[in-house]
Scaffold this motif. Sequence first.
Motif, mmCIF file in Angstrom:
data_model
loop_
_atom_site.group_PDB
_atom_site.id
_atom_site.type_symbol
_atom_site.label_atom_id
_atom_site.label_comp_id
_atom_site.label_asym_id
_atom_site.label_seq_id
_atom_site.Cartn_x
_atom_site.Cartn_y
_atom_site.Cartn_z
ATOM 1 N N MET A 1 -3.666 -5.488 8.751
ATOM 2 C CA MET A 1 -4.254 -4.675 7.624
ATOM 3 C C MET A 1 -3.782 -3.505 7.295
ATOM 4 O O MET A 1 -3.654 -2.846 6.176
ATOM 5 N N SER A 2 -3.497 -2.601 8.720
ATOM 6 C CA SER A 2 -2.863 -1.189 8.322
ATOM 7 C C SER A 2 -1.496 -1.341 7.648
ATOM 8 O O SER A 2 -1.209 -1.010 6.690
ATOM 9 N N GLY A 3 -0.641 -2.168 8.013
ATOM 10 C CA GLY A 3 0.495 -2.505 7.344
ATOM 11 C C GLY A 3 0.522 -2.808 6.028
ATOM 12 O O GLY A 3 1.453 -2.233 5.225
ATOM 13 N N GLU A 4 -0.343 -3.778 5.481
ATOM 14 C CA GLU A 4 -0.626 -4.196 4.297
ATOM 15 C C GLU A 4 -1.111 -2.807 3.329
ATOM 16 O O GLU A 4 -0.498 -2.576 2.225
ATOM 17 N N GLY A 5 -1.995 -2.126 3.992
ATOM 18 C CA GLY A 5 -2.234 -0.836 3.482
ATOM 19 C C GLY A 5 -1.022 0.258 3.068
ATOM 20 O O GLY A 5 -1.028 0.870 2.090
ATOM 21 N N GLU A 6 -0.327 0.314 4.197
ATOM 22 C CA GLU A 6 0.866 1.152 4.081
ATOM 23 C C GLU A 6 1.807 0.832 2.778
ATOM 24 O O GLU A 6 2.393 1.526 2.223
ATOM 25 N N ALA A 7 2.162 -0.492 3.011
ATOM 26 C CA ALA A 7 3.028 -1.231 1.818
ATOM 27 C C ALA A 7 2.147 -1.006 0.606
ATOM 28 O O ALA A 7 3.120 -0.722 -0.645
ATOM 29 N N LEU A 8 0.933 -1.193 0.476
ATOM 30 C CA LEU A 8 0.454 -1.130 -0.860
ATOM 31 C C LEU A 8 0.572 0.301 -1.452
ATOM 32 O O LEU A 8 0.565 0.718 -2.689
ATOM 33 N N LEU A 9 0.466 1.238 -0.526
ATOM 34 C CA LEU A 9 0.562 2.966 -0.651
ATOM 35 C C LEU A 9 2.083 3.002 -1.069
ATOM 36 O O LEU A 9 2.041 3.811 -2.377
ATOM 37 N N GLU A 10 3.135 2.600 -0.491
ATOM 38 C CA GLU A 10 4.376 2.849 -0.794
ATOM 39 C C GLU A 10 4.691 2.202 -2.208
ATOM 40 O O GLU A 10 5.649 2.568 -2.764
ATOM 41 N N LYS A 11 3.959 1.101 -2.503
ATOM 42 C CA LYS A 11 4.045 0.443 -4.062
ATOM 43 C C LYS A 11 3.437 1.291 -4.970
ATOM 44 O O LYS A 11 3.464 1.099 -6.174
ATOM 45 N N GLY A 12 2.512 2.278 -4.664
ATOM 46 C CA GLY A 12 1.894 2.973 -5.540
ATOM 47 C C GLY A 12 0.533 2.599 -5.634
ATOM 48 O O GLY A 12 -0.248 3.307 -6.657
ATOM 49 N N ALA A 13 -0.112 1.692 -5.133
ATOM 50 C CA ALA A 13 -1.394 1.082 -5.154
ATOM 51 C C ALA A 13 -2.260 1.789 -4.288
ATOM 52 O O ALA A 13 -2.945 1.304 -3.378
ATOM 53 N N LEU A 14 -2.702 3.058 -4.647
ATOM 54 C CA LEU A 14 -3.379 3.708 -3.762
ATOM 55 C C LEU A 14 -4.765 3.646 -3.636
ATOM 56 O O LEU A 14 -5.480 3.550 -2.468
#
Length: 172
Positions: A107-120
Motif C-alpha cells: 500500500m505504501s509503496g504503491e502510494g509512493e510510486a503514484l506520487l512519483e508519477k504525479g498522481a497526488l
Amino acid sequence: METIMRFAPAAAALSLALAMTASVGWSAERDPDPRAAMLIAEGQTALQGGDVQGAIDAYEAALVVDPGYTPLYLRLAEAARADEMQGKAIRYYREVLNREPRNYAAMSGEGEALLEKGALEKARANLARLESACGKSCPETQQLAAALAIGPKQAVQTAEATITLEPQPQSN
C-alpha cells in the motif's frame, strides 16, 4: 440425543484443531524456493551496487522459479521504481495487494510510486486507506505521509531539452 452429547466434545476439539491448522496455513509466510532465494540475494546485491537492470533480471529469474512467492513482487516493484518505471512498479504492488489485500508495504509503496508519477490525489487515497488499515503510527503510514509532505519529484530538465533551433534564413 445422548449419542450426540457423547460426540460433542470430540467434534468441538476436532473443529478447533482444524481451525488452528487452517489459520496457520493462511498466516504463515513461507520461505522461497532455495534457487529463487539465491537469485533474490543476487538481485539485492545488484540493486545495492546500483545495477538496477541486473537486479531486475535476477528478480525476474527468481519469479520464474517461484511465481507464488509474493514478497518477490515487492522487490521487483522496488527495482522498477529505481529504474524510474513507476507504472511497472504500481503493477507489481497491485499484484501483491491482489494476493494480500492488507499488505502495508505494498500500500505504501504503491502510494509512493503514484506520487512519483504525479498522481497526488491517488497517493493521498492510499495514505487514507493505509491509515484506516494500520493507523497513523504504523511505519508504512509514516513513510508514505513523509513522502507526501515532500511532494512529487520535479522533473529535471536537461540542457538538451532547452535548446531551441534558430530559424534558418530562407534563400530565394
